[in-house]
Design a protein around this motif. Sequence first.
Motif, PDB file in Angstrom:
ATOM      1  N   ASN A 216     -21.633  47.472   6.053  1.00 20.23           N
ATOM      2  CA  ASN A 216     -22.830  48.320   6.040  1.00 20.23           C
ATOM      3  C   ASN A 216     -22.724  49.439   4.997  1.00 20.23           C
ATOM      4  O   ASN A 216     -22.838  50.627   5.317  1.00 20.23           O
ATOM      5  CB  ASN A 216     -23.080  48.903   7.430  1.00 20.23           C
ATOM      6  CG  ASN A 216     -23.598  47.853   8.404  1.00 20.23           C
ATOM      7  OD1 ASN A 216     -23.934  46.732   8.014  1.00 20.23           O
ATOM      8  ND2 ASN A 216     -23.671  48.205   9.668  1.00 20.23           N
ATOM      9  N   CYS A 217     -22.530  49.026   3.760  1.00 17.50           N
ATOM     10  CA  CYS A 217     -22.351  49.980   2.655  1.00 17.50           C
ATOM     11  C   CYS A 217     -23.527  49.979   1.686  1.00 17.50           C
ATOM     12  O   CYS A 217     -23.347  50.288   0.503  1.00 17.50           O
ATOM     13  CB  CYS A 217     -21.060  49.656   1.903  1.00 17.50           C
ATOM     14  SG  CYS A 217     -19.551  49.924   2.835  1.00 17.50           S
ATOM     15  N   GLU A 218     -24.715  49.632   2.160  1.00 18.69           N
ATOM     16  CA  GLU A 218     -25.841  49.496   1.237  1.00 18.69           C
ATOM     17  C   GLU A 218     -26.140  50.792   0.481  1.00 18.69           C
ATOM     18  O   GLU A 218     -26.652  50.752  -0.642  1.00 18.69           O
ATOM     19  CB  GLU A 218     -27.099  49.025   1.979  1.00 18.69           C
ATOM     20  CG  GLU A 218     -27.666  50.016   2.971  1.00 18.69           C
ATOM     21  CD  GLU A 218     -28.962  49.523   3.613  1.00 18.69           C
ATOM     22  OE1 GLU A 218     -29.402  48.407   3.291  1.00 18.69           O
ATOM     23  OE2 GLU A 218     -29.533  50.266   4.433  1.00 18.69           O
ATOM     24  N   LYS A 219     -25.799  51.953   1.055  1.00 16.52           N
ATOM     25  CA  LYS A 219     -26.057  53.234   0.394  1.00 16.52           C
ATOM     26  C   LYS A 219     -25.050  53.526  -0.715  1.00 16.52           C
ATOM     27  O   LYS A 219     -25.329  54.347  -1.595  1.00 16.52           O
ATOM     28  CB  LYS A 219     -26.014  54.381   1.410  1.00 16.52           C
ATOM     29  CG  LYS A 219     -27.138  54.348   2.428  1.00 16.52           C
ATOM     30  CD  LYS A 219     -27.196  55.649   3.229  1.00 16.52           C
ATOM     31  CE  LYS A 219     -25.962  55.851   4.070  1.00 16.52           C
ATOM     32  NZ  LYS A 219     -26.049  57.083   4.920  1.00 16.52           N
ATOM     33  N   PHE A 220     -23.906  52.851  -0.675  1.00 21.87           N
ATOM     34  CA  PHE A 220     -22.818  53.219  -1.580  1.00 21.87           C
ATOM     35  C   PHE A 220     -22.311  52.104  -2.481  1.00 21.87           C
ATOM     36  O   PHE A 220     -21.727  52.381  -3.530  1.00 21.87           O
ATOM     37  CB  PHE A 220     -21.612  53.721  -0.759  1.00 21.87           C
ATOM     38  CG  PHE A 220     -21.957  54.659   0.346  1.00 21.87           C
ATOM     39  CD1 PHE A 220     -22.538  55.887   0.083  1.00 21.87           C
ATOM     40  CD2 PHE A 220     -21.691  54.325   1.670  1.00 21.87           C
ATOM     41  CE1 PHE A 220     -22.840  56.765   1.103  1.00 21.87           C
ATOM     42  CE2 PHE A 220     -21.992  55.184   2.704  1.00 21.87           C
ATOM     43  CZ  PHE A 220     -22.577  56.420   2.427  1.00 21.87           C
TER      44      PHE A 220
ATOM     45  N   GLU B 290     -22.780  52.066  -6.383  1.00 24.16           N
ATOM     46  CA  GLU B 290     -21.954  53.044  -7.102  1.00 24.16           C
ATOM     47  C   GLU B 290     -20.517  52.578  -7.203  1.00 24.16           C
ATOM     48  O   GLU B 290     -19.859  52.745  -8.238  1.00 24.16           O
ATOM     49  CB  GLU B 290     -21.993  54.399  -6.389  1.00 24.16           C
ATOM     50  CG  GLU B 290     -23.223  55.235  -6.648  1.00 24.16           C
ATOM     51  CD  GLU B 290     -23.071  56.623  -6.043  1.00 24.16           C
ATOM     52  OE1 GLU B 290     -22.497  57.510  -6.716  1.00 24.16           O
ATOM     53  OE2 GLU B 290     -23.498  56.813  -4.888  1.00 24.16           O
TER      54      GLU B 290
ATOM     55  N   ASP C 118     -26.815  45.330   7.238  1.00 22.49           N
ATOM     56  CA  ASP C 118     -27.794  45.934   6.338  1.00 22.49           C
ATOM     57  C   ASP C 118     -27.943  45.050   5.092  1.00 22.49           C
ATOM     58  O   ASP C 118     -27.675  43.853   5.146  1.00 22.49           O
ATOM     59  CB  ASP C 118     -27.391  47.370   5.989  1.00 22.49           C
ATOM     60  CG  ASP C 118     -26.054  47.428   5.248  1.00 22.49           C
ATOM     61  OD1 ASP C 118     -25.468  46.356   4.966  1.00 22.49           O
ATOM     62  OD2 ASP C 118     -25.589  48.539   4.949  1.00 22.49           O
TER      63      ASP C 118
ATOM     64  N   SER D  11     -26.203  45.115   2.298  1.00 25.93           N
ATOM     65  CA  SER D  11     -25.021  45.169   1.432  1.00 25.93           C
ATOM     66  C   SER D  11     -24.807  43.868   0.667  1.00 25.93           C
ATOM     67  O   SER D  11     -24.585  43.867  -0.546  1.00 25.93           O
ATOM     68  CB  SER D  11     -23.771  45.483   2.265  1.00 25.93           C
ATOM     69  OG  SER D  11     -23.856  46.751   2.859  1.00 25.93           O
TER      70      SER D  11
ATOM     71  N   ASP E 117     -17.228  52.364  -0.242  1.00 22.19           N
ATOM     72  CA  ASP E 117     -17.965  53.625  -0.394  1.00 22.19           C
ATOM     73  C   ASP E 117     -17.236  54.614  -1.303  1.00 22.19           C
ATOM     74  O   ASP E 117     -17.675  55.746  -1.476  1.00 22.19           O
ATOM     75  CB  ASP E 117     -18.229  54.279   0.977  1.00 22.19           C
ATOM     76  CG  ASP E 117     -16.978  54.384   1.840  1.00 22.19           C
ATOM     77  OD1 ASP E 117     -15.881  54.101   1.332  1.00 22.19           O
ATOM     78  OD2 ASP E 117     -17.101  54.753   3.021  1.00 22.19           O
TER      79      ASP E 117
ATOM     80  N   GLU F 215     -20.773  62.681   1.643  1.00 22.65           N
ATOM     81  CA  GLU F 215     -21.443  61.394   1.849  1.00 22.65           C
ATOM     82  C   GLU F 215     -22.510  61.145   0.790  1.00 22.65           C
ATOM     83  O   GLU F 215     -22.746  60.005   0.389  1.00 22.65           O
ATOM     84  CB  GLU F 215     -22.058  61.351   3.253  1.00 22.65           C
ATOM     85  CG  GLU F 215     -22.663  60.009   3.615  1.00 22.65           C
ATOM     86  CD  GLU F 215     -22.958  59.870   5.098  1.00 22.65           C
ATOM     87  OE1 GLU F 215     -23.686  58.923   5.467  1.00 22.65           O
ATOM     88  OE2 GLU F 215     -22.471  60.701   5.891  1.00 22.65           O
ATOM     89  N   THR F 216     -23.139  62.213   0.319  1.00 25.71           N
ATOM     90  CA  THR F 216     -24.188  62.072  -0.689  1.00 25.71           C
ATOM     91  C   THR F 216     -23.647  62.152  -2.113  1.00 25.71           C
ATOM     92  O   THR F 216     -24.420  62.157  -3.070  1.00 25.71           O
ATOM     93  CB  THR F 216     -25.266  63.161  -0.492  1.00 25.71           C
ATOM     94  OG1 THR F 216     -24.645  64.455  -0.532  1.00 25.71           O
ATOM     95  CG2 THR F 216     -25.979  62.976   0.845  1.00 25.71           C
TER      96      THR F 216
END
Length: 263
Positions: free
Chosen positions: A11-15, A18, A42, A44, A91, A123-124
């Motif tokens: 579940n690393c779709e936000k990271f 990068e 998610d 990912s 991440d 985190e951001t």
Amino acid sequence: MKVSVITPMYNCEKFISETIESVLNQTYTNWEMIIIDDCSTDKSKQIVKQYIERDKRIRLIALNENSGAAVARNKGIEVSSGRFIAFLDGDDLWEPNKLEKQIQFMTEKNIGFSFTSYEVISETGIDLNKTVRVPNMIDYEGLLGNTIIGCLTVVIDRNIIRDVEMPLIRTRQDFATWLNILKKGYKAYGIDIPLAKYRIVKGSISNNKFKAAMKNWHVYRKIEKLSLSKAIVVFLCYVFNAIKKRRKNVNEVINTSEATNIL
């Protein structure tokens, strides 16, 4: 000399974009990136597949059931083909010259195990002005009381250290792995240059100091099978070093703030 980058992902779709970009931006280009998805729910995997279309050095392995980082990393190691193994979670980030500097350092000095300093980000992705500095060298006894080796910074030369496998525990499996390697007489050599960025994610076990301490105790007693007295001694060393590291980071933040005010 190929480097196999082992990246467990859940579940690393936000990271993950990068993270992959930080590997694509490496000045050292002879690498493969093996991403092992631990049953993410998610997007990912879809994101990774888009990168695979762009660069065939990236591979995706999907586990059949959620098994934890140790199983994921071991699967990646099993299918890897590089002389060197590097670790990077889904991440975290690398500086562009990370592999180039580390591989040069290891080959010139015939080193089997190296690690580097790293910076801490939120985190951001905001720089928290915290840098974890590393010693020039650490052995088994030194590491027992000091979790100074960041998994995201480790590179291992399999021509020298052939047996690399993580114990099947949910957390601190990287710490237990380094101990297992060093217990055989090897030493880990540090590069005191921050070549990676560790992301603090809300809710992670590593961000919970009490839970992290208890996991260390588990490694001492159940994995390393230390006597109660030896476990207490190294645990107190671990707590002392953790406090010292935290105090040093706070001082760095204060100094940075003072310098900003002066400017």
